[in-house]
Motif scaffolding. Structure first.
Motif, PDB file in Angstrom:
ATOM      1  N   THR A   9       0.833  -1.210   0.000  1.00 47.08           N
ATOM      2  CA  THR A   9       0.000   0.000   0.000  1.00 47.08           C
ATOM      3  C   THR A   9       0.863   1.254   0.000  1.00 47.08           C
ATOM      4  N   VAL A  10       1.907   1.253   0.809  1.00 51.44           N
ATOM      5  CA  VAL A  10       2.797   2.415   0.858  1.00 51.44           C
ATOM      6  C   VAL A  10       3.500   2.609  -0.477  1.00 51.44           C
ATOM      7  N   VAL A  11       3.882   1.526  -1.122  1.00 50.46           N
ATOM      8  CA  VAL A  11       4.525   1.635  -2.435  1.00 50.46           C
ATOM      9  C   VAL A  11       3.605   2.349  -3.419  1.00 50.46           C
ATOM     10  N   ARG A  12       2.316   2.034  -3.389  1.00 45.10           N
ATOM     11  CA  ARG A  12       1.363   2.717  -4.281  1.00 45.10           C
ATOM     12  C   ARG A  12       1.237   4.195  -3.934  1.00 45.10           C
ATOM     13  N   LEU A  13       1.255   4.511  -2.653  1.00 41.28           N
ATOM     14  CA  LEU A  13       1.068   5.903  -2.231  1.00 41.28           C
ATOM     15  C   LEU A  13       2.251   6.789  -2.612  1.00 41.28           C
ATOM     16  N   ILE A  14       3.478   6.242  -2.554  1.00 38.28           N
ATOM     17  CA  ILE A  14       4.654   7.067  -2.846  1.00 38.28           C
ATOM     18  C   ILE A  14       5.052   7.020  -4.319  1.00 38.28           C
ATOM     19  N   ARG A  15       4.315   6.274  -5.126  1.00 43.98           N
ATOM     20  CA  ARG A  15       4.676   6.135  -6.540  1.00 43.98           C
ATOM     21  C   ARG A  15       4.802   7.475  -7.257  1.00 43.98           C
ATOM     22  N   PRO A  16       3.962   8.492  -6.996  1.00 44.71           N
ATOM     23  CA  PRO A  16       4.123   9.764  -7.732  1.00 44.71           C
ATOM     24  C   PRO A  16       5.392  10.535  -7.367  1.00 44.71           C
ATOM     25  N   LEU A  17       6.022  10.210  -6.242  1.00 49.68           N
ATOM     26  CA  LEU A  17       7.191  10.974  -5.799  1.00 49.68           C
ATOM     27  C   LEU A  17       8.458  10.514  -6.501  1.00 49.68           C
ATOM     28  N   PRO A  18       9.350  11.436  -6.878  1.00 45.87           N
ATOM     29  CA  PRO A  18      10.688  11.021  -7.296  1.00 45.87           C
ATOM     30  C   PRO A  18      11.364  10.279  -6.138  1.00 45.87           C
ATOM     31  N   ARG A  19      12.236   9.366  -6.475  1.00 46.91           N
ATOM     32  CA  ARG A  19      12.795   8.510  -5.429  1.00 46.91           C
ATOM     33  C   ARG A  19      13.591   9.286  -4.387  1.00 46.91           C
ATOM     34  N   HIS A  20      14.305  10.333  -4.799  1.00 45.34           N
ATOM     35  CA  HIS A  20      15.092  11.052  -3.802  1.00 45.34           C
ATOM     36  C   HIS A  20      14.187  11.790  -2.818  1.00 45.34           C
ATOM     37  N   SER A  68      11.265  10.630  -1.847  1.00 41.99           N
ATOM     38  CA  SER A  68      10.806   9.570  -0.946  1.00 41.99           C
ATOM     39  C   SER A  68      11.845   9.312   0.139  1.00 41.99           C
ATOM     40  N   LEU A  69      13.118   9.337  -0.239  1.00 38.60           N
ATOM     41  CA  LEU A  69      14.180   9.151   0.757  1.00 38.60           C
ATOM     42  C   LEU A  69      14.188  10.299   1.757  1.00 38.60           C
ATOM     43  N   CYS A  70      13.923  11.524   1.289  1.00 44.15           N
ATOM     44  CA  CYS A  70      13.812  12.662   2.209  1.00 44.15           C
ATOM     45  C   CYS A  70      12.685  12.426   3.216  1.00 44.15           C
ATOM     46  N   LEU A  71      11.565  11.912   2.729  1.00 42.20           N
ATOM     47  CA  LEU A  71      10.438  11.609   3.607  1.00 42.20           C
ATOM     48  C   LEU A  71      10.841  10.579   4.663  1.00 42.20           C
ATOM     49  N   ALA A  72      11.580   9.541   4.248  1.00 46.32           N
ATOM     50  CA  ALA A  72      12.040   8.527   5.198  1.00 46.32           C
ATOM     51  C   ALA A  72      12.938   9.154   6.257  1.00 46.32           C
ATOM     52  N   GLY A  73      13.828  10.069   5.840  1.00 48.46           N
ATOM     53  CA  GLY A  73      14.703  10.724   6.801  1.00 48.46           C
ATOM     54  C   GLY A  73      13.926  11.514   7.841  1.00 48.46           C
ATOM     55  N   VAL A  74      12.907  12.256   7.414  1.00 48.39           N
ATOM     56  CA  VAL A  74      12.088  13.028   8.345  1.00 48.39           C
ATOM     57  C   VAL A  74      11.344  12.097   9.309  1.00 48.39           C
ATOM     58  N   ALA A 119       8.852   4.988   8.078  1.00 50.16           N
ATOM     59  CA  ALA A 119      10.135   5.280   7.440  1.00 50.16           C
ATOM     60  C   ALA A 119      10.697   4.046   6.751  1.00 50.16           C
ATOM     61  N   GLN A 120      10.605   2.910   7.416  1.00 52.98           N
ATOM     62  CA  GLN A 120      11.117   1.672   6.839  1.00 52.98           C
ATOM     63  C   GLN A 120      10.307   1.261   5.609  1.00 52.98           C
ATOM     64  N   LEU A 121       8.998   1.443   5.663  1.00 49.50           N
ATOM     65  CA  LEU A 121       8.145   1.109   4.524  1.00 49.50           C
ATOM     66  C   LEU A 121       8.477   1.949   3.302  1.00 49.50           C
ATOM     67  N   VAL A 122       8.872   3.201   3.518  1.00 45.20           N
ATOM     68  CA  VAL A 122       9.242   4.076   2.405  1.00 45.20           C
ATOM     69  C   VAL A 122      10.655   3.777   1.927  1.00 45.20           C
ATOM     70  N   HIS A 123      11.584   3.652   2.867  1.00 45.68           N
ATOM     71  CA  HIS A 123      12.997   3.554   2.506  1.00 45.68           C
ATOM     72  C   HIS A 123      13.363   2.247   1.821  1.00 45.68           C
ATOM     73  N   SER A 124      12.881   1.131   2.334  1.00 43.70           N
ATOM     74  CA  SER A 124      13.370  -0.170   1.861  1.00 43.70           C
ATOM     75  C   SER A 124      13.154  -0.385   0.361  1.00 43.70           C
ATOM     76  N   PRO A 125      11.919  -0.284  -0.163  1.00 46.92           N
ATOM     77  CA  PRO A 125      11.752  -0.517  -1.599  1.00 46.92           C
ATOM     78  C   PRO A 125      12.392   0.562  -2.459  1.00 46.92           C
ATOM     79  N   VAL A 126      12.341   1.821  -1.996  1.00 44.83           N
ATOM     80  CA  VAL A 126      12.874   2.916  -2.808  1.00 44.83           C
ATOM     81  C   VAL A 126      14.386   2.846  -2.905  1.00 44.83           C
ATOM     82  N   SER A 127      15.068   2.611  -1.783  1.00 48.04           N
ATOM     83  CA  SER A 127      16.531   2.573  -1.807  1.00 48.04           C
ATOM     84  C   SER A 127      17.041   1.413  -2.641  1.00 48.04           C
ATOM     85  N   ASN A 128      16.398   0.254  -2.533  1.00 47.59           N
ATOM     86  CA  ASN A 128      16.835  -0.891  -3.329  1.00 47.59           C
ATOM     87  C   ASN A 128      16.575  -0.677  -4.817  1.00 47.59           C
TER      88      ASN A 128
END
Length: 417
Positions: free
Chosen positions: A261-272, A274-280, A314-323
């Motif tokens: 579900t989180v992957v679908r929600l962050i799909r419109p964001l550029p990956r970097h 999304s990483l900023c969101l994980a950091g916050v 944060a983990q839900l956002v970071h893991s798929p995006v970073s890989n």
């Protein structure tokens, strides 16, 4: 998923079982396991070229067999030498697995007929890993409650059987042709890296090395829940130690249920971004974890609950995006080397985290979390500064603005500069 069941089952039992079976103290057993882990650290540098030459499937297969051999060795250990040998074999298998499994997922996702993003593939894999770890941890809890040597040995033997089953699933269910990278005409699948490429190109690729360094900061935040959270609560908030288990279980459930579900929600964001969101989110987790030091006791558990939910997000956002970003920022012909080096960010974080936390906790209860919050916030300008230097195609999520990212040309790095 099977590999994660083994991890969830073995880690809680490891020190107790190996100490009881060999007669060594817990400290001595822990030292031997740490030494075995250190001995396996150079392995990814060797695995990367093998993955590029032969594909990731053989490496993942050998990794499962090595881990199974290590667990069978655990059943035979009677002294320190036996622990070190078995643990080294198991650790080599685990290091080989993490150095090749993500390349396996990346290469399979190259052929996704639906044009889905890599985040979807890594999201599904992450959800299964969380579910598997949860199943293993529950089984370990049952074994620990029984406090029986034969039950412990049965659990270790089960781990070996499960790893052999995983190897069989790979052999029977995943054809080798589906695990080779989709390349351009500059290289042949399964062939050697072209002359002048390989690690020489990787070490010269400063943006990618910057990505590895950035992810080390993320990885340090990632491992702190298991490394730092339980001892912090036990030492500084002993009245609510009972809440640690349920909160960790909540994190596992959230990971397993909400990842796709989180992957679908962050799909419109550029990956970097999304990483900023994980950091916050990780900065919020660190701040809220320290919150009970300033709050009345009645608010401790609610505050820690919100903190762990921030960690989970944060983990839900970071893991798929970073890989996905690490895979798409790597040239397809030498992706194995790149992803193997990328995994060092997690290895370094795992080694550094216990020592860093213990030193900071010795200063004050706030010090670990203030440091972690500052580190998490630093990743935001770091990601924004690094993004313009990475390939534009690697920053896009496939489902957001078109079909899946095309395989990158081996020459795109000179084009980018």
């Amino acid at each position: 998923m099977v590999d994660s069941v083994v991890t969830g089952l073995f880690v809680p039992l490891s020190l107790l079982y190996l100490s009881a079976s060999s007669g060594a103290s817990l400290v001595r057993t822990g030292t031997l396991l740490t030494l075995a882990g250190l001995l396996s650290l150079p392995l990814p540098l060797w695995i990367g070229p093998l993955v590029d030459r032969h594909g990731p499937r053989p490496a993942v297969l050998v990794a499962q067999l090595l881990q199974a051999a290590g667990f069978l060795g655990y059943l035979l250990v009677r002294d320190d030498v036996g622990i070190l040998l078995a643990a080294t074999v198991a650790s080599l298998g685990q290091r080989a697995f993490w150095s090749s499994a993500f390349t396996l997922v990346s290469n399979v996702s190259d052929r996704d007929p639906g044009g889905h993003s890599r985040e979807r593939w890594f999201g599904i894999a992450g959800s299964l890993r969380a579910a598997g770890y949860g199943v293993g941890a529950v089984a370990a809890g049952v074994a620990l409650s029984v406090k029986s040597g034969p039950v412990y040995r049965g659990a270790i033997g089960t781990c070996a059987v499960l790893l052999l089953m995983a190897a069989l699933l790979l052999v029977r269910g995943v054809p080798r042709s589906a695990t080779l990278p989709v390349l351009t005409g500059h290289a042949e699948p399964g062939g050697a890296a072209p002359r002048g490429r390989g690690y020489r190109e990787l070490w010269a690729d400063r943006p990618y090395l910057g990505l590895v360094a950035l992810n080390t900061a993320f990885a340090l935040c990632n491992v702190m829940l298991s490394v730092a959270f339980p001892p912090f609560v036990e030492r500084r908030l002993p009245e609510v130690t009972w809440a640690v288990g349920p909160l960790l279980a909540m994190n596992t459930v959230v990971q397993a249920v909400l990842q796709t579900t989180v992957v679908r929600l962050i799909r419109p964001l550029p990956r970097h971004r999304s990483l900023c969101l994980a950091g916050v989110l990780w900065a919020a987790w660190a701040g809220l974890t320290a919150g009970p030091l300033w709050l009345p006791r009645g608010l401790w558990v609610p505050c820690l609950t919100v903190a762990v939910l921030c960690y989970s997000a944060a983990q839900l956002v970071h893991s798929p995006v970073s890989n996905a970003l690490s895979a798409d920022a790597a040239p397809a012909g030498i992706r194995g080397r790149y992803i193997a080096v990328f995994q060092y960010s997690f290895a370094v974080a795992t080694v550094v985290a216990p020592l860093l936390f213990s030193l900071l906790l010795g200063l004050s209860g706030m010090a670990p979390w203030l440091t972690l919050a500052a580190l998490a916030l630093v990743t935001v300008p770091g990601a924004l500064a690094l993004a313009p230097r990475l390939p534009t195609s690697a920053l896009r999520t496939a489902g957001a603005d078109g079909p899946s990212n095309p395989p990158a040309s081996p020459h795109r790095r000179t084009e980018r500069h």
